[in-house]
Design a protein around this motif. Structure first.
Motif, PDB file in Angstrom:
ATOM      1  N   THR A   1      16.970 -28.414  25.581  1.00 14.60           N
ATOM      2  CA  THR A   1      16.498 -28.942  24.302  1.00 14.60           C
ATOM      3  C   THR A   1      14.978 -28.871  24.216  1.00 14.60           C
ATOM      4  O   THR A   1      14.424 -28.466  23.193  1.00 14.60           O
TER       5      THR A   1
ATOM      6  N   TYR B   1      12.909 -26.603  21.620  1.00 15.66           N
ATOM      7  CA  TYR B   1      11.964 -27.246  20.715  1.00 15.66           C
ATOM      8  C   TYR B   1      10.570 -26.631  20.856  1.00 15.66           C
ATOM      9  O   TYR B   1       9.904 -26.362  19.863  1.00 15.66           O
TER      10      TYR B   1
ATOM     11  N   LEU C   1      18.670 -26.180  17.835  1.00 15.54           N
ATOM     12  CA  LEU C   1      18.429 -27.459  18.484  1.00 15.54           C
ATOM     13  C   LEU C   1      19.734 -28.202  18.749  1.00 15.54           C
ATOM     14  O   LEU C   1      19.923 -28.776  19.822  1.00 15.54           O
TER      15      LEU C   1
ATOM     16  N   VAL D   1      21.185 -29.214  22.441  1.00 14.71           N
ATOM     17  CA  VAL D   1      21.584 -30.588  22.787  1.00 14.71           C
ATOM     18  C   VAL D   1      23.015 -30.602  23.302  1.00 14.71           C
ATOM     19  O   VAL D   1      23.323 -31.264  24.307  1.00 14.71           O
TER      20      VAL D   1
ATOM     21  N   ASP E   1      23.069 -29.258  26.794  1.00 14.75           N
ATOM     22  CA  ASP E   1      22.507 -30.214  27.746  1.00 14.75           C
ATOM     23  C   ASP E   1      23.464 -31.366  28.033  1.00 14.75           C
ATOM     24  O   ASP E   1      23.538 -31.851  29.160  1.00 14.75           O
TER      25      ASP E   1
END
Length: 86
Positions: free
Chosen positions: A47, A51, A67, A71, A74
């Motif tokens: 992430t 970003y 994004l 996420v 992750d």
């Protein structure tokens, strides 16, 4: 070379974060302080990597789809984490 960088970033995101931090100025433009990059390095590296890259290439607008995918990767909802539930 960009494909190799992409693969290294996917399989070894912490390594790529360190390389980008040492050899580029991306993190200074993406983050105001040092707290969020350090927390992201330990808890959500993909992430933070996404970003930082999206803020460098598209300043002011985070690429939301990428994004969300970062996420989910992750958190383990996509990939090996989902396979373990079965």
């Amino acid at each position: 070379m960009p494909i190799l960088s992409l693969l290294i970033g996917y399989f070894f995101p912490r390594f790529m974060i360190v390389v980008l931090y040492l050899f580029t100025g991306w993190w200074k433009t993406a983050f105001d302080g040092i707290l969020w990059p350090i927390l992201g390095f330990f808890f959500m590296p993909l992430t933070v990597l996404w970003y930082g890259i999206s803020e460098h290439y598209f300043p002011g607008s985070v690429q939301t789809v990428g994004l969300v995918i970062a996420v989910l990767l992750d958190l383990g909802l996509i990939g090996n984490g989902a396979r373990r539930k079965k």
